[in-house]
Design an enzyme around this catalytic site. Structure first.
Site, PDB file in Angstrom:
ATOM      1  N   TYR A   1       0.901  -1.187  -0.012  1.00 30.73           N
ATOM      2  CA  TYR A   1       0.095  -0.070  -0.024  1.00 30.73           C
ATOM      3  C   TYR A   1       0.831   1.069  -0.065  1.00 30.73           C
ATOM      4  CZ  TYR A   1      -3.430   3.279   1.961  1.00 30.73           C
ATOM      5  OH  TYR A   1      -4.290   4.654   1.979  1.00 30.73           O
TER       6      TYR A   1
ATOM      7  N   LYS B   1       0.732   4.074  -2.765  1.00 27.36           N
ATOM      8  CA  LYS B   1       0.578   5.495  -2.439  1.00 27.36           C
ATOM      9  C   LYS B   1       1.815   6.300  -2.982  1.00 27.36           C
ATOM     10  CE  LYS B   1      -3.707   5.033  -1.395  1.00 27.36           C
ATOM     11  NZ  LYS B   1      -4.750   5.542  -2.392  1.00 27.36           N
TER      12      LYS B   1
END
Length: 306
Positions: free
Chosen positions: A173, A177
């Site tokens: 993640y 991002k």
């Protein structure tokens, strides 16, 4: 006399808009006069199919409040899904003004337990799911500009504090991002000539993805009045403004939004430097780096680090 609506007449696409932040953004845009394409695939937190897309429910909410919206259930991490998303705006409303990339999910694992499928799935939805809608929207805006109809176009991407500082247990993640920030900077530089502004937000709010992290209600320090600092609706005003014509001149920026606080994030930039004008030996490099670090700012702590 009431104040003019900030997004009157604009057509806005919001991905992952069936719940949480996306839903809040869609409703906020509609409240400011935008016509909204509500995209949601209707999947679970881990990206697997759910019982049905909630996009239609958000459309019903918007229409019940007197707004105009249409649902889209395509997978924006595929070429056809992203292309059909842009077509939905053009075929329904005849134009597209703002794209809000918001879709995502989690598959959290410590790195040694992180499967390749978990890595690929998160990269696909977050990073590819930003790239493809942006690519197809940008192609439309470029064509408009070349046809002598320069758009006042806006893109709002969704990064995270995890992408800016890292987050323990979220290597996939965090990497995705961080990639969204890089994509935002490149898109802002490339698309400005066509009338397109591209920014990113790093929101902190209570959603399905973060409900285990944030308590049900948190009062902002000194806020009083029952202010729920973690409500996703707190983030949406910034997203709406960035997606409006009123944000002219603001591009290539990353904003952190939490509760009532908005922060302009300042990314990697040159710090202390030394140049000897010749090749270093490894030992010399070590001495030089130690001196450089002594004069450098200490990086922020990775989320979840001991």
């Amino acid at each position: 006399m009431s104040a003019p609506l900030l997004c009157e007449g604009r057509v806005v696409v919001v991905t992952g808009a069936g719940r949480g932040l996306g839903r809040a953004h869609a409703l906020a845009y509609a409240a400011e006069g935008a016509r909204v394409v509500v995209n949601d695939l209707g999947v679970g937190l881990d990206g697997t199919p759910g019982p049905g897309s909630p996009a239609g429910q958000v459309v019903d909410e918007i229409r019940s409040a007197g707004g105009d919206a249409v649902a889209h259930g395509g997978d924006v991490a595929t070429t056809e899904g992203a292309a059909s998303l842009v077509r939905a705006a053009l075929e329904t409303y005849g134009r597209l003004d703002t794209l809000v990339n918001n879709a995502g999910f989690l598959r959290d694992r410590m790195l040694v337990n992180l499967d390749e499928d978990d890595w690929d799935a998160v990269m696909r939805v977050h990073l590819k799911g930003h790239f493809l809608p942006l690519k197809h929207a940008a192609a439309y805006w470029r064509a408009e500009a070349k046809a002598g109809r320069p758009p006042v176009a806006r893109v709002v991407n969704t990064s995270s504090g995890a992408g800016l500082l890292g987050s323990v247990g979220q290597g996939n993640y965090s990497a995705a991002k961080a990639g969204i920030v890089g994509l935002t900077l490149v898109a802002a530089a490339e698309l400005g000539r066509y009338g397109v502004q591209v920014n990113a937000i790093a929101p902190a709010a209570r959603t399905r993805m973060t409900e285990r992290v944030f308590a049900a209600t948190m009062a902002a320090p000194g806020g009083g009045g029952g202010f729920d600092a973690m409500a996703p609706e707190n983030v949406s005003p910034l997203v709406v403004w960035l997606g409006s014509a009123g944000s002219a001149g603001v591009t290539g920026r990353v904003f952190e939004a939490e509760g009532g606080r908005i922060t302009v994030m300042e990314g990697w930039r040159a710090g202390p430097c030394v140049d000897r004008g010749a090749r270093w030996t490894p030992a010399e490099v070590g001495d030089a780096v130690v001196k450089l670090l002594a004069g450098a700012e200490v990086p922020g702590a990775v989320y979840g680090a001991g």
